[in-house]
Scaffold this motif. Structure first.
Motif, short mmCIF file in Angstrom:
data_model
loop_
_atom_site.label_atom_id
_atom_site.label_comp_id
_atom_site.label_asym_id
_atom_site.label_seq_id
_atom_site.Cartn_x
_atom_site.Cartn_y
_atom_site.Cartn_z
N ASP A 40 0.90 -1.21 -0.19
CA ASP A 40 -0.01 -0.02 -0.01
C ASP A 40 0.90 1.14 -0.07
O ASP A 40 0.64 2.22 -0.37
CB ASP A 40 -0.93 0.11 1.29
N VAL A 41 2.17 1.14 0.61
CA VAL A 41 3.06 2.34 0.77
C VAL A 41 4.47 1.91 0.40
O VAL A 41 4.88 0.64 0.95
CB VAL A 41 2.86 3.03 2.19
N TYR A 42 5.17 2.55 -0.09
CA TYR A 42 6.50 2.19 -0.52
C TYR A 42 7.38 3.42 -0.18
O TYR A 42 7.14 4.64 -0.62
CB TYR A 42 6.56 2.11 -2.24
N LEU A 43 8.49 3.07 0.54
CA LEU A 43 9.59 4.24 0.88
C LEU A 43 10.68 3.66 -0.03
O LEU A 43 11.12 2.66 -0.01
CB LEU A 43 9.79 3.79 2.43
N THR A 44 11.28 4.69 -0.71
CA THR A 44 12.41 4.73 -1.57
C THR A 44 13.67 5.40 -1.02
O THR A 44 13.41 6.62 -0.70
CB THR A 44 12.04 4.94 -3.05
N VAL A 45 14.83 4.65 -1.00
CA VAL A 45 15.94 5.37 -0.59
C VAL A 45 16.94 5.09 -1.91
O VAL A 45 17.17 4.03 -2.19
CB VAL A 45 16.73 4.77 0.77
N GLU A 46 17.62 6.37 -2.33
CA GLU A 46 18.21 6.06 -3.65
C GLU A 46 17.95 5.07 -4.65
O GLU A 46 16.64 5.39 -5.01
CB GLU A 46 19.80 5.44 -3.14
N GLY A 47 18.53 4.17 -5.40
CA GLY A 47 17.90 3.31 -6.07
C GLY A 47 18.30 3.45 -7.38
O GLY A 47 18.59 4.79 -8.07
N LYS A 102 11.21 1.16 -11.67
CA LYS A 102 10.31 0.57 -12.15
C LYS A 102 9.26 0.05 -10.96
O LYS A 102 8.02 -0.08 -11.43
CB LYS A 102 10.91 -0.95 -12.83
N GLU A 103 9.95 -0.39 -9.83
CA GLU A 103 8.85 -0.87 -8.93
C GLU A 103 7.69 0.09 -8.33
O GLU A 103 6.78 0.11 -8.20
CB GLU A 103 9.40 -1.36 -7.63
N ALA A 104 8.50 1.44 -8.23
CA ALA A 104 7.73 2.50 -7.86
C ALA A 104 6.55 2.99 -8.93
O ALA A 104 5.63 3.42 -8.64
CB ALA A 104 8.59 3.71 -7.72
N THR A 105 6.90 2.77 -10.04
CA THR A 105 6.09 3.15 -11.46
C THR A 105 5.11 1.94 -11.39
O THR A 105 3.63 2.77 -11.42
CB THR A 105 6.85 3.04 -12.58
N LEU A 106 5.29 0.93 -10.98
CA LEU A 106 4.07 -0.17 -11.04
C LEU A 106 3.42 0.30 -9.92
O LEU A 106 2.07 0.21 -9.94
CB LEU A 106 4.70 -1.74 -10.78
N ALA A 107 4.01 0.25 -8.51
CA ALA A 107 3.04 0.60 -7.27
C ALA A 107 2.35 2.01 -7.61
O ALA A 107 1.00 2.08 -7.26
CB ALA A 107 4.04 0.78 -6.15
N PRO A 131 9.56 8.94 -1.70
CA PRO A 131 10.80 8.91 -1.87
C PRO A 131 11.60 9.77 -0.94
O PRO A 131 11.00 10.88 -0.52
CB PRO A 131 11.21 9.51 -3.39
N MET A 132 12.86 9.32 -0.51
CA MET A 132 13.69 10.15 0.23
C MET A 132 14.71 10.84 -0.65
O MET A 132 15.81 10.33 -1.09
CB MET A 132 14.64 9.20 1.40
N ILE A 133 14.05 11.97 -1.31
CA ILE A 133 14.37 12.69 -2.72
C ILE A 133 15.96 12.92 -2.32
O ILE A 133 16.98 12.81 -3.26
CB ILE A 133 13.50 13.86 -2.81
N SER A 155 15.21 7.79 -6.52
CA SER A 155 14.60 8.36 -5.42
C SER A 155 14.59 9.95 -5.84
O SER A 155 13.67 10.92 -5.09
CB SER A 155 14.97 8.17 -4.12
N GLN A 156 15.14 10.63 -6.62
CA GLN A 156 15.55 11.95 -6.82
C GLN A 156 14.87 12.26 -8.32
O GLN A 156 14.86 13.23 -8.88
CB GLN A 156 16.88 12.25 -6.84
N GLY A 157 14.30 11.22 -8.91
CA GLY A 157 13.66 11.14 -10.24
C GLY A 157 14.45 10.72 -11.52
O GLY A 157 13.80 10.65 -12.67
N MET A 158 15.39 9.93 -11.23
CA MET A 158 16.23 9.45 -12.31
C MET A 158 15.61 8.04 -12.66
O MET A 158 14.69 7.51 -12.09
CB MET A 158 17.52 9.06 -11.84
#
Length: 149
Positions: A53-60, A66-71, A80-82, A88-91
């Motif tokens: 339900d909720v995804y936390l991203t760090v770097e990546g 891809k996982e964030a886009t699907l979710a 995202p921890m931008i 996590s910063q948009g790359m």
């Protein structure tokens, strides 16, 4: 250790952490439980993008994007921890809408998640963690009432 292992260890044994891996792999983390999903990393990523339900991203890298886009596409919250950079910063085609301040996130919390600034490392880490916990709790409340987290 990598970000995932450091995060799992910081949670400690009192939190039931799970590590989703392709069949035949082990995390090697000292805490939590490994769960197997898919025959390869591509299948694991597809499954992972559909279960939370909720995804936390760090770097990546591209996989995190891809996982964030699907979710995000299916209505899950992505936080995202931008300031950590990378996906996590948009790359890597990370979902642009997930880089905008969520309705459940105040300006002060957003500042901790968005920019490192010139804060001492200890303050940066503690402030980011506190902001993430605060925002994630609000996102989960919204999800529980049927709103977009």
């Amino acid at each position: 250790p990598g970000v995932q292992e450091t995060f799992a260890e910081a949670l400690g044994p009192e939190v039931e952490s799970r590590h989703l891996l392709p069949c035949g792999q082990v995390s090697g983390f000292g805490v939590g439980q490994d769960l197997l999903a898919g025959d390869c990393m591509e299948q694991r990523m597809a499954i992972y993008g559909h279960i939370g339900d909720v995804y936390l991203t760090v770097e990546g890298g591209p996989g995190v994007a891809k996982e964030a886009t699907l979710a995000y596409a299916r209505g899950a919250a992505v936080l995202p921890m931008i300031w950590t950079g990378g996906a996590s910063q948009g790359m890597f085609n990370f979902p642009a809408a997930a880089l905008e301040r969520p309705a459940s996130c105040g300006e002060e919390d957003w500042a901790f998640l968005r920019e490192a600034g010139d804060r001492p490392e200890e303050e940066l880490v503690r402030g980011t963690a506190a902001a993430a916990v605060s925002v994630l709790a609000k996102m989960l409340e919204r999800a529980a009432t049927g709103g977009r987290p």
